[in-house]
Design an enzyme around this catalytic site. Structure first.
Site, PDB file in Angstrom:
ATOM      1  CG  PHE A  61      -3.367   7.474   9.795  1.00 55.87           C
ATOM      2  CD1 PHE A  61      -4.723   7.583  10.005  1.00 55.87           C
ATOM      3  CD2 PHE A  61      -2.899   6.368   9.098  1.00 55.87           C
ATOM      4  CE1 PHE A  61      -5.616   6.625   9.533  1.00 55.87           C
ATOM      5  CE2 PHE A  61      -3.773   5.406   8.616  1.00 55.87           C
ATOM      6  CZ  PHE A  61      -5.133   5.534   8.841  1.00 55.87           C
TER       7      PHE A  61
ATOM      8  NE  ARG B 230     -16.473  29.838  50.341  1.00 54.60           N
ATOM      9  CZ  ARG B 230     -17.711  29.307  50.371  1.00 54.60           C
ATOM     10  NH1 ARG B 230     -17.897  28.058  50.745  1.00 54.60           N
ATOM     11  NH2 ARG B 230     -18.754  30.038  50.045  1.00 54.60           N
TER      12      ARG B 230
ATOM     13  CD  GLU C  79      -8.445   9.040   4.227  1.00 56.30           C
ATOM     14  OE1 GLU C  79      -8.817  10.226   4.373  1.00 56.30           O
ATOM     15  OE2 GLU C  79      -7.416   8.716   3.624  1.00 56.30           O
TER      16      GLU C  79
ATOM     17  CG  HIS D  86      -2.666  14.802  -0.560  1.00 58.89           C
ATOM     18  ND1 HIS D  86      -2.892  14.346  -1.828  1.00 58.89           N
ATOM     19  CD2 HIS D  86      -3.079  13.808   0.280  1.00 58.89           C
ATOM     20  CE1 HIS D  86      -3.425  13.135  -1.779  1.00 58.89           C
ATOM     21  NE2 HIS D  86      -3.553  12.788  -0.507  1.00 58.89           N
TER      22      HIS D  86
ATOM     23  CE1 TYR E 181      -3.396   2.857   0.626  1.00 64.88           C
ATOM     24  CE2 TYR E 181      -1.871   3.548   2.356  1.00 64.88           C
ATOM     25  CZ  TYR E 181      -2.950   3.807   1.528  1.00 64.88           C
ATOM     26  OH  TYR E 181      -3.587   5.021   1.603  1.00 64.88           O
TER      27      TYR E 181
ATOM     28  CE1 TYR F 127     -20.037  28.793  47.078  1.00 58.59           C
ATOM     29  CE2 TYR F 127     -20.849  28.015  44.968  1.00 58.59           C
ATOM     30  CZ  TYR F 127     -20.932  28.024  46.345  1.00 58.59           C
ATOM     31  OH  TYR F 127     -21.890  27.292  46.982  1.00 58.59           O
TER      32      TYR F 127
ATOM     33  CG  ASN G  75      -0.277   8.781   6.591  1.00 59.84           C
ATOM     34  OD1 ASN G  75      -0.199   7.605   6.858  1.00 59.84           O
ATOM     35  ND2 ASN G  75      -1.421   9.417   6.572  1.00 59.84           N
TER      36      ASN G  75
END
Length: 633
Positions: free
Chosen positions: A404, A351, A491, A100, A54, A348, A212
């Protein structure tokens, strides 16, 4: 910075990454480069044997089922021009990067991009990615030469890693894209030339190895946490200064109290407050010694020196008929109501500082734990195991997995992202309490004298803090819960961790602004509180009971009550006259002095934009925090 950060894929720390982001050089571990070389040689051998792998001999994502052929099919098209000088394998990797690199928006700051480069180099040093040694060395040389790729902020979904932003990193290495060099933005090829570097041609899996991974979200996360760790300390300092300005109560921070609920952050913050307030004579001051503000009038003070005061002071005497059932209290405290309310606990926002600040600290600590693991993790795909024993098939040594996927980082950042508005919100609540005359325990409304009703003082400072807190709260929605599938559903679940970490990184700016506004306001309040008490002491030392009684509102109907009143006023006067000077904790005082070197007390309304900007800058530069730390040693 002269010391180089040593990268071996196993020992990078957050502090080292921050150093690289600020300009430190990197050096590659020579022994570890041998592991890098073995993985690259292994891949080359598998390609020679025509094994299907791959991202090496197949396409990417939804193209993973398509094998690369021996020749280009498109060469058979009429009019096609042969490109035999570039192999299909190189073309695959090059096209991966150039297609990309499609992020949009403003570019990341150079510190973020330098951190991204260092992270990518470090993970590739593990020797499980298949990149060649010379390509990795070229990436390190680019970082050391100060070539900083232009990486727009928007475009990563956080799986498969930060593909788009990391492609912008790699694109410059190929001679494309844009980069900053010596402060100038220019084409990537020109930046390489100016730095004396050659562009790189990619080999098997190198494009995938370069783009990646989780480097963008990790870089933003590490730099955000580095800043948050300082802002957490600053928040504690801001709270301590506000507590001193209120002449607040310390017992809520006792060590034995927090031992009963020992969350680490809570215990730590309580201890820091005790340290920051160490030496304070304002905290836990008896109720009756604290006067409340009254507007200045020409007849307020009877001596020339006192005419310079910008306020008057008052107490209320508690008549005899209002003490029934409270006799025990008035045995301990004198029967006067001044600026400090007769109650055993603060609100608050004062404190519960250990509980709130501590919980935020715990969120940041959890994120830091995740980041520390990720810094030395392998996050690309597929993973190469060239030294695996007993493997019969290449699939056993080149394994497709999901490292990834950014969800570990995304969820950690979601936690921090929700925590930041919490810290900003309690800071704004303390600021609001300081300026509101109904809640500020006897300080002037909006912390200004305003005797002619023309002044606004710190009124709008609280508006600005409120606007920022609202904006932070609006941005706190977790990105990690909303996956949008990509790559034709190959994906089908992504982390959105890049958005999450980027949001956190950006939100730290606004948190610093809110804390700067609180400290600026608390310093004004602290001035008033000290000046009012010291004015009361000075009056007590130079006057008799009858004169001092003019500062006490009273109602009585009999001579006995009048004599009791005067005797009790004398007791108050004598106690004030004999008391030492009242002041804040040593660390708080040091921070106050550092602020006053830049920003003077505001006695009358003036343009405040410069003061506010200076206060925020003092927080961002760590000046106030450094002053407090020095005084605490």
């Amino acid at each position: 910075m002269t010391d180089a950060v040593h990268l071996d894929g196993k020992s990078l720390t957050r502090a080292q990454l921050v150093a690289v982001s600020r300009g430190a050089r990197v050096e590659l571990d020579v022994a570890q480069l041998e592991s890098v070389r073995r993985a690259a040689d292994f891949l080359a051998e598998q390609v020679r044997r025509e094994e299907p792998i791959y991202g090496v001999t197949t396409g990417f994502g939804s193209n993973a089922d398509r094998l690369l052929g021996a020749h280009r099919v498109r060469d058979q098209l009429e009019g096609a021009v042969s490109t035999d000088e570039v192999s299909l394998h190189e073309e695959l990797q090059r096209n991966l990067i150039i297609t990309h690199a499609v992020c949009v928006g403003e570019p990341f700051a150079p510190e973020v991009v330098r951190a991204m480069l260092a992270i990518r180099i470090n993970t590739l040093m593990r020797g499980h990615s298949g990149i060649r040694v010379e390509t990795l060395q070229a990436l390190a040389a680019m970082l050391n030469a100060g070539v900083v790729p232009v990486v727009p902020k928007l475009g990563s979904v956080g799986a498969s890693g930060d593909l788009a932003p990391l492609s912008h990193l790699a694109l410059v290495l190929l001679g494309g894209g844009e980069a900053f060099h010596e402060g100038q933005r220019m084409p990537g090829f020109e930046a390489l030339q100016r730095a004396g570097l050659d562009r790189v041609r990619l080999s098997y899996k190198e494009g995938l190895a370069l783009n990646n991974g989780t480097a963008q979200m990790l870089a933003c996360g590490v730099l955000a946490v580095d800043r948050l760790e300082r802002l957490l300390d600053t928040a504690d300092l801001a709270a301590a200064m506000t507590i001193d300005a209120f002449a607040g109560r310390m017992r809520a921070f006792d060590e034995e109290v927090h031992a009963l609920r020992p969350h680490p952050g809570q215990v730590h913050v309580a201890a820091r407050l005790r340290s920051l307030l160490g030496g304070s004579t304002l905290a836990d001051i008896p109720y009756h010694l604290v006067p409340r503000f009254a507007s200045w009038q020409p007849q307020s003070w009877d001596t020339t020196g006192s005419q310079a005061l910008r306020f008057d002071i008052r107490w209320e005497w508690v008549p005899l008929d209002q003490r029934h059932g409270r006799e025990k209290f008035y045995e301990r405290f004198r029967p006067f109501r001044g600026g400090k309310k007769h109650q055993p606990q603060d609100s608050y926002s004062l404190r519960c500082v250990p509980q709130v600040h501590g919980a935020v600290r715990d969120a940041v600590a959890q994120a830091a734990r995740v980041l520390d693991i990720e810094l030395n993790a392998v996050t690309d795909n597929p993973l190469v195991f060239p030294d695996m024993q007993g493997a019969r098939f290449v699939e056993e040594q080149v394994i497709s997995a999901g490292h990834f996927h950014g969800m570990p980082l995304a969820l950690a950042m979601s936690y921090v992202k929700a925590a930041i508005p919490v810290l900003a919100s309690i800071s704004e609540r303390r600021l609001n309490k300081l300026v509101d005359p109904a809640t500020n325990d006897g300080l002037p409304g909006f912390l200004i004298g305003n005797e002619d009703a023309t002044e606004s003082g710190f009124m709008i400072v609280q508006y600005t803090a409120a606007a920022i807190v609202n904006d932070l709260a609006s941005r706190a929605h977790p990105s990690s819960v909303y996956s949008i599938p990509t790559s034709a559903n190959a994906e089908d679940h992504v982390s959105m961790g890049a958005n999450e970490a980027r949001h956190v990184f950006d939100m730290t700016d606004d948190l610093a602004r809110v804390l700067g506004l609180e400290i600026h306001t608390a310093a004004q309040a602290l001035d008033f509180r000290q000046d009012m008490i010291h004015a009361a002491q000075e009056l007590a030392r130079r006057s008799d009971a009858a004169t001092f009684a003019r500062k006490v509102n009273c109602t009585f109907v009999t001579d006995d009550e009048a004599r009791t009143f005067l005797a009790e006023v004398e007791g108050l006067r004598a106690e004030l006259a004999d008391a030492p000077a009242f002041g804040p904790g040593r660390a708080v005082a040091a921070a106050w002095r550092a602020l006053r070197e830049r920003i003077p007390f505001m006695a009358r309304d003036r343009a405040m934009d410069g003061d506010v900007a200076a206060a925020v800058q003092l927080v961002e530069d760590g000046v106030l925090l450094d002053a407090a730390r020095s005084a605490s040693r």
